[in-house]
Design an enzyme around this catalytic site. Sequence first.
Site, PDB file in Angstrom:
ATOM      1  N   ASN A 191       1.655   2.971  -2.605  1.00  0.00           N
ATOM      2  CA  ASN A 191       1.006   3.895  -3.554  1.00  0.00           C
ATOM      3  C   ASN A 191      -0.264   4.483  -2.943  1.00  0.00           C
ATOM      4  O   ASN A 191      -0.547   5.661  -3.127  1.00  0.00           O
ATOM      5  CB  ASN A 191       0.700   3.173  -4.868  1.00  0.00           C
ATOM      6  CG  ASN A 191       1.929   3.065  -5.751  1.00  0.00           C
ATOM      7  OD1 ASN A 191       2.349   4.048  -6.337  1.00  0.00           O
ATOM      8  ND2 ASN A 191       2.512   1.888  -5.804  1.00  0.00           N
ATOM      9  N   ARG A 249     -14.841 -18.082 -10.079  1.00  0.00           N
ATOM     10  CA  ARG A 249     -14.429 -16.733 -10.421  1.00  0.00           C
ATOM     11  C   ARG A 249     -15.633 -15.859 -10.782  1.00  0.00           C
ATOM     12  O   ARG A 249     -15.691 -14.684 -10.424  1.00  0.00           O
ATOM     13  CB  ARG A 249     -13.411 -16.725 -11.576  1.00  0.00           C
ATOM     14  CG  ARG A 249     -12.930 -15.332 -12.006  1.00  0.00           C
ATOM     15  CD  ARG A 249     -12.495 -14.425 -10.865  1.00  0.00           C
ATOM     16  NE  ARG A 249     -11.295 -14.832 -10.188  1.00  0.00           N
ATOM     17  CZ  ARG A 249     -10.086 -14.305 -10.427  1.00  0.00           C
ATOM     18  NH1 ARG A 249      -9.955 -13.359 -11.337  1.00  0.00           N
ATOM     19  NH2 ARG A 249      -9.034 -14.706  -9.762  1.00  0.00           N
ATOM     20  N   GLU A 262      -9.650  -3.764 -21.623  1.00  0.00           N
ATOM     21  CA  GLU A 262      -9.810  -5.215 -21.485  1.00  0.00           C
ATOM     22  C   GLU A 262      -8.475  -5.956 -21.437  1.00  0.00           C
ATOM     23  O   GLU A 262      -8.408  -7.088 -20.988  1.00  0.00           O
ATOM     24  CB  GLU A 262     -10.657  -5.759 -22.643  1.00  0.00           C
ATOM     25  CG  GLU A 262     -12.153  -5.470 -22.524  1.00  0.00           C
ATOM     26  CD  GLU A 262     -12.525  -4.019 -22.809  1.00  0.00           C
ATOM     27  OE1 GLU A 262     -13.701  -3.685 -22.597  1.00  0.00           O
ATOM     28  OE2 GLU A 262     -11.638  -3.227 -23.220  1.00  0.00           O
ATOM     29  N   GLY A 263      -7.425  -5.299 -21.891  1.00  0.00           N
ATOM     30  CA  GLY A 263      -6.131  -5.984 -21.911  1.00  0.00           C
ATOM     31  C   GLY A 263      -5.380  -5.846 -20.603  1.00  0.00           C
ATOM     32  O   GLY A 263      -5.894  -5.274 -19.636  1.00  0.00           O
ATOM     33  N   HIS A 289       1.736   1.133 -13.226  1.00  0.00           N
ATOM     34  CA  HIS A 289       2.600   0.002 -13.568  1.00  0.00           C
ATOM     35  C   HIS A 289       4.056   0.453 -13.458  1.00  0.00           C
ATOM     36  O   HIS A 289       4.399   1.527 -13.963  1.00  0.00           O
ATOM     37  CB  HIS A 289       2.285  -0.511 -14.982  1.00  0.00           C
ATOM     38  CG  HIS A 289       3.111  -1.692 -15.371  1.00  0.00           C
ATOM     39  ND1 HIS A 289       2.849  -2.965 -14.883  1.00  0.00           N
ATOM     40  CD2 HIS A 289       4.204  -1.799 -16.149  1.00  0.00           C
ATOM     41  CE1 HIS A 289       3.769  -3.794 -15.366  1.00  0.00           C
ATOM     42  NE2 HIS A 289       4.597  -3.111 -16.125  1.00  0.00           N
ATOM     43  N   GLY A 330       0.779  -1.233   0.000  1.00  0.00           N
ATOM     44  CA  GLY A 330       0.000   0.000   0.000  1.00  0.00           C
ATOM     45  C   GLY A 330       0.809   1.280   0.000  1.00  0.00           C
ATOM     46  O   GLY A 330       0.318   2.321   0.438  1.00  0.00           O
TER      47      GLY A 330
HETATM   48  C1  GRF Z   1       4.776  -2.560  -6.473  1.00  0.00           C
HETATM   49  O1  GRF Z   1       5.477  -3.529  -7.237  1.00  0.00           O
HETATM   50  C2  GRF Z   1       4.500  -1.353  -7.321  1.00  0.00           C
HETATM   51  O2  GRF Z   1       5.562  -1.128  -8.227  1.00  0.00           O
HETATM   52  C3  GRF Z   1       3.266  -1.743  -8.063  1.00  0.00           C
HETATM   53  O3  GRF Z   1       2.519  -2.532  -7.158  1.00  0.00           O
HETATM   54  C4  GRF Z   1       3.397  -3.120  -6.188  1.00  0.00           C
HETATM   55  C5  GRF Z   1       2.935  -2.870  -4.783  1.00  0.00           C
HETATM   56  O4  GRF Z   1       2.858  -1.520  -4.545  1.00  0.00           O
HETATM   57  N1  GRF Z   1       2.538  -0.585  -8.507  1.00  0.00           N
HETATM   58  P1  GRF Z   1       2.191  -0.946  -3.173  1.00  0.00           P
HETATM   59  O5  GRF Z   1       3.323  -0.700  -2.224  1.00  0.00           O
HETATM   60  O6  GRF Z   1       1.241  -2.014  -2.632  1.00  0.00           O
HETATM   61  O7  GRF Z   1       1.504   0.310  -3.568  1.00  0.00           O
END
Ligand code: GRF
Length: 206
Positions: free
Chosen positions: A13, A65, A147-148, A109, A11
């Site tokens: 981000n 799923r 979708e990709g 990403h 978490g």
């Molecule tokens: C990390 O590999 C980041 O590069 C990608 O998701 C993974 C976990 O990130 N965006 P976070 O610390 O859970 O945000």
Amino acid sequence: LRILVCVSGGGTNLQAVMDAIRDGRITNTEIVGVISNNKNAYALTRAGQSGIDAVCLSPRDFPDRAAFNQAFLDKVDSYSPDLIVLAGFLVTIPAAMIENYRNRIINIHPSLIPSFCGVGFYGLKVHEAALARGVKVTGATVHFVDEGTDTGPILLQKSVEVLEDDTPESLQLRVMEEAEWQILPRAIDLIANGKVSVTDGKVRYK
Ligand code: GRF
């Protein structure tokens, strides 16, 4: 802007977004919920510490799923989000959700798409591939989700230098610090303030 953040791991981000809202670097925005597929995700702890509604919904909790996809979509809808932010979320987004939230789902990403992305390129694997290829520059990308896998319209990118003594771990940390934690908040602020639109699969800035 009502944002719902989907997470699977540490978490960091999510934390960058929470900090940016607190510091006013993201305006007109409220995190209305956090959903994780991993009950042990520290991201859930981060959300809880900030009083944000945080729930765990895992495909493992469902017979198949399709059942998970329906429950996940119902849960997402229950927050009435304006934007869904995938921040290290490792579950495939159901097609119905992509359709219902066209150009209202973004993903971060940890590479400069189209390099080192697509099925199988997540977490440290992305940085291992970059080091194996010997690139001198990598970075991160925020894109709208279609979708990709990592194929939707690109919103923001930021480059990061690869150093000779980098390991996958040291590179991952620098990409997070210098790119991910900068461009994800910036992307949300742009959207919250009506600064972007998507035309013919390309992002335009107003
Ligand atoms: C990390 O590999 C980041 O590069 C990608 O998701 C993974 C976990 O990130 N965006 P976070 O610390 O859970 O945000």
